[in-house]
Motif scaffolding. Sequence first.
Motif, PDB file in Angstrom:
ATOM      1  N   THR A  28       0.821  -1.199   0.000  1.00  0.00           N
ATOM      2  CA  THR A  28       0.000   0.000   0.000  1.00  0.00           C
ATOM      3  C   THR A  28       0.862   1.257   0.000  1.00  0.00           C
ATOM      4  O   THR A  28       2.051   1.225   0.329  1.00  0.00           O
ATOM      5  N   LYS A  29       0.254   2.379  -0.350  1.00  0.00           N
ATOM      6  CA  LYS A  29       0.952   3.655  -0.365  1.00  0.00           C
ATOM      7  C   LYS A  29       1.390   4.034   1.049  1.00  0.00           C
ATOM      8  O   LYS A  29       0.621   3.912   2.003  1.00  0.00           O
ATOM      9  N   LYS A  64       2.067   6.577   3.974  1.00  0.00           N
ATOM     10  CA  LYS A  64       1.504   7.876   4.369  1.00  0.00           C
ATOM     11  C   LYS A  64       2.379   8.607   5.388  1.00  0.00           C
ATOM     12  O   LYS A  64       2.018   9.691   5.848  1.00  0.00           O
ATOM     13  N   ASP A 105       2.305   1.504   3.671  1.00  0.00           N
ATOM     14  CA  ASP A 105       3.528   0.788   3.332  1.00  0.00           C
ATOM     15  C   ASP A 105       3.528  -0.616   3.932  1.00  0.00           C
ATOM     16  O   ASP A 105       4.520  -1.049   4.521  1.00  0.00           O
ATOM     17  N   GLY A 160      -1.596  -0.448  -3.634  1.00  0.00           N
ATOM     18  CA  GLY A 160      -0.345   0.113  -4.112  1.00  0.00           C
ATOM     19  C   GLY A 160      -0.515   1.290  -5.040  1.00  0.00           C
ATOM     20  O   GLY A 160      -1.613   1.615  -5.504  1.00  0.00           O
ATOM     21  N   ALA A 161       0.611   1.947  -5.307  1.00  0.00           N
ATOM     22  CA  ALA A 161       0.641   3.093  -6.204  1.00  0.00           C
ATOM     23  C   ALA A 161       0.876   2.634  -7.635  1.00  0.00           C
ATOM     24  O   ALA A 161       1.198   1.469  -7.885  1.00  0.00           O
TER      25      ALA A 161
END
Length: 215
Positions: free
Chosen positions: A114-115, A117, A167, A195-196
């Motif tokens: 994941t992104k 932050k 993350d 994810g990005a």
Amino acid sequence: MEGLIGKKIGMTQVFDAEGNRTCVTVIEVGPCPVVQLKTLENDGYVAAQVGFGAQKKQRLAKAQQKHFEKAGVETMKVLKEFALEDGDKELKVGDKVTVSNFEGVKYVDVTGVTKGKGFAGVIKRYGFAGGNMTHGGHSKRRTGGLAARDLPGWIEKGKKMPGHMGDVNRKAMNLEVVAVRAEDNALLVKGSVPGARNGIVIVRKSLKNNVKKGA
């Protein structure tokens, strides 16, 4: 093969023959060369190690470089093992597995990171309500009570507190396969994946709902 390595390209929309719109995520899947085959005699299990994403040779350790040289394939960024299926008996080192591996598969599981932050408080990280913003409130965005005054008297494991947000590895399960475009190495799945853009993802045939089209 059970799955393949891919890269998240982004989201778009497609229309069916009746004009219905579907939001999809485009994933570039493969081609993934087979770097090593795991056998029951040598390793105790059967699987294929595949690579994805070209990498400069000088950026890898000597042992990694030799591993790719032995297989006769170019150096790769990512290596991953996948279980083999009945139809993979003729698979050899050096063969390239493409997105066609998912032809006829209706659902897939996609794993990604994941992104990130950064550091976040409990309101952003967990959706806490916070305290009064007016009338003399002094706990506007604070965490609140952390532990009992009496026993156990310490902060229990798993307590929701401020910290690093995002993350982390996450899996989106049972995503419907909308289209397999072999000419573009593209897999279109309904909905979003973790994810990005340009992030590495692992695409596997769904473990819970592995139903083939037309079955």
